[in-house]
Motif scaffolding. Structure first.
Motif, mmCIF file in Angstrom:
data_model
loop_
_atom_site.group_PDB
_atom_site.id
_atom_site.type_symbol
_atom_site.label_atom_id
_atom_site.label_comp_id
_atom_site.label_asym_id
_atom_site.label_seq_id
_atom_site.Cartn_x
_atom_site.Cartn_y
_atom_site.Cartn_z
ATOM 1 N N ARG A 138 0.900 -1.101 -0.064
ATOM 2 C CA ARG A 138 0.070 -0.185 0.041
ATOM 3 C C ARG A 138 0.897 1.188 0.047
ATOM 4 O O ARG A 138 0.639 2.341 -0.630
ATOM 5 C CB ARG A 138 -1.043 -0.115 1.146
ATOM 6 C CG ARG A 138 -1.902 1.029 1.198
ATOM 7 C CD ARG A 138 -2.794 1.177 2.396
ATOM 8 N NE ARG A 138 -3.309 -0.301 2.535
ATOM 9 C CZ ARG A 138 -3.257 -1.174 3.407
ATOM 10 N NH1 ARG A 138 -2.574 -1.000 4.369
ATOM 11 N NH2 ARG A 138 -4.110 -2.214 3.341
ATOM 12 N N TRP A 139 2.051 1.402 0.785
ATOM 13 C CA TRP A 139 2.734 2.509 0.838
ATOM 14 C C TRP A 139 3.447 2.597 -0.401
ATOM 15 O O TRP A 139 3.473 3.800 -0.869
ATOM 16 C CB TRP A 139 3.881 2.092 2.119
ATOM 17 C CG TRP A 139 4.718 3.358 2.253
ATOM 18 C CD1 TRP A 139 4.799 4.468 2.730
ATOM 19 C CD2 TRP A 139 6.118 3.276 1.846
ATOM 20 N NE1 TRP A 139 5.698 5.214 2.833
ATOM 21 C CE2 TRP A 139 6.869 4.461 2.123
ATOM 22 C CE3 TRP A 139 6.884 2.338 0.994
ATOM 23 C CZ2 TRP A 139 8.001 4.919 1.908
ATOM 24 C CZ3 TRP A 139 7.985 2.805 0.759
ATOM 25 C CH2 TRP A 139 8.999 3.935 1.098
ATOM 26 N N VAL A 140 4.025 1.610 -1.043
ATOM 27 C CA VAL A 140 4.777 1.696 -2.266
ATOM 28 C C VAL A 140 3.713 2.319 -3.415
ATOM 29 O O VAL A 140 3.941 3.380 -4.058
ATOM 30 C CB VAL A 140 5.312 0.610 -2.720
ATOM 31 C CG1 VAL A 140 5.891 0.778 -4.205
ATOM 32 C CG2 VAL A 140 6.435 0.130 -1.722
ATOM 33 N N ARG A 141 2.676 1.856 -3.406
ATOM 34 C CA ARG A 141 1.430 2.090 -4.248
ATOM 35 C C ARG A 141 1.187 3.899 -4.102
ATOM 36 O O ARG A 141 0.965 4.210 -5.138
ATOM 37 C CB ARG A 141 0.258 1.282 -4.304
ATOM 38 C CG ARG A 141 -0.830 1.312 -5.444
ATOM 39 C CD ARG A 141 -1.744 0.500 -5.481
ATOM 40 N NE ARG A 141 -1.735 -0.995 -5.109
ATOM 41 C CZ ARG A 141 -1.131 -1.644 -6.013
ATOM 42 N NH1 ARG A 141 -1.133 -1.292 -7.329
ATOM 43 N NH2 ARG A 141 -1.227 -3.113 -5.766
ATOM 44 N N GLU A 142 0.888 4.013 -2.872
ATOM 45 C CA GLU A 142 0.602 5.403 -2.675
ATOM 46 C C GLU A 142 1.603 6.496 -3.110
ATOM 47 O O GLU A 142 1.357 7.545 -3.595
ATOM 48 C CB GLU A 142 0.123 5.625 -1.017
ATOM 49 C CG GLU A 142 -1.125 5.144 -0.711
ATOM 50 C CD GLU A 142 -1.257 5.083 0.586
ATOM 51 O OE1 GLU A 142 -0.506 5.649 1.424
ATOM 52 O OE2 GLU A 142 -2.322 4.568 1.249
ATOM 53 N N LYS A 143 2.761 6.176 -2.639
ATOM 54 C CA LYS A 143 4.154 6.839 -3.132
ATOM 55 C C LYS A 143 4.092 6.934 -4.708
ATOM 56 O O LYS A 143 4.440 8.039 -5.170
ATOM 57 C CB LYS A 143 5.384 6.558 -2.352
ATOM 58 C CG LYS A 143 5.316 6.354 -1.040
ATOM 59 C CD LYS A 143 5.298 7.994 -0.464
ATOM 60 C CE LYS A 143 5.516 8.057 1.146
ATOM 61 N NZ LYS A 143 5.415 9.597 1.459
ATOM 62 N N PHE A 144 4.146 5.773 -5.276
ATOM 63 C CA PHE A 144 4.570 5.688 -6.876
ATOM 64 C C PHE A 144 3.431 6.425 -7.558
ATOM 65 O O PHE A 144 3.746 7.075 -8.587
ATOM 66 C CB PHE A 144 4.367 4.155 -7.072
ATOM 67 C CG PHE A 144 4.979 4.188 -8.548
ATOM 68 C CD1 PHE A 144 6.335 4.324 -8.900
ATOM 69 C CD2 PHE A 144 3.977 3.802 -9.593
ATOM 70 C CE1 PHE A 144 6.606 4.128 -10.104
ATOM 71 C CE2 PHE A 144 4.499 3.636 -10.771
ATOM 72 C CZ PHE A 144 5.758 3.871 -10.992
#
Length: 123
Positions: A54-60
Motif C-alpha cells: 500500500r505504501w509503495v502504491r501510494e508513493k508511486f
C-alpha cells in the motif's frame, strides 16, 4: 502472502506472481514486506504485510515527478544511482504483480517479456 491463501481461494500460478512482486518491492525499498514502511516491529499480521504494498502504491502514484516519487520509494543502498526509466518499469511491474484481484495480475511470462522489452530498448 497472496490474498488467495488468506481467503482460502483456489491456488493458481498467480500466487507465485504475487510473491514475485512482493520480493521485488522488498529489494527496491530495502524494507521487509512484513512490517510497515515506518514500523520496525515484527508484527506478522496480514495488514502489516500489505502495508508495504500500500505504501509503495501510494508513493508511486502520488504527486511530483517520477524521479521524486521513486526517490521516496528507493532504499538507501540503491540511492547512489539507478536508471529512472528502468526503475519505473520495475516498480510498475511489481505493483501489477501484487494486485488483489488475481485476474488483474500478469502471468510470469508477461512479467519477463515486459522486463526484457525495456532492457532491449537500451541496445
Amino acid at each position: 502472502m497472496a490474498p488467495e491463501w488468506i481467503f482460502n481461494l483456489p491456488i493458481t500460478s498467480k500466487v507465485d506472481v504475487y510473491s514475485y512482486g512482493v520480493v521485488v518491492l522488498e529489494m527496491v525499498t530495502g524494507k521487509s514486506p512484513m512490517v510497515g514502511p515506518h514500523d520496525e516491529s515484527r508484527d506478522l499480521g496480514e495488514m502489516e504485510q500489505r502495508g508495504l504494498v500500500r505504501w509503495v502504491r501510494e508513493k508511486f502514484n502520488g504527486n511530483g515527478s517520477i524521479e521524486s516519487r521513486l526517490d521516496e520509494i528507493i532504499g538507501p543502498v540503491m540511492k547512489d544511482g539507478y536508471d529512472v526509466r528502468k526503475m519505473q518499469v520495475l516498480v510498475e511491474v511489481a505493483l501489477q504483480c501484487v494486485e488483489e484481484d488475481k485476474s488483474a495480475r500478469p502471468t510470469m511470462r508477461e512479467v519477463v517479456e515486459r522486463l526484457l522489452h525495456h532492457e532491449e530498448d537500451d541496445y
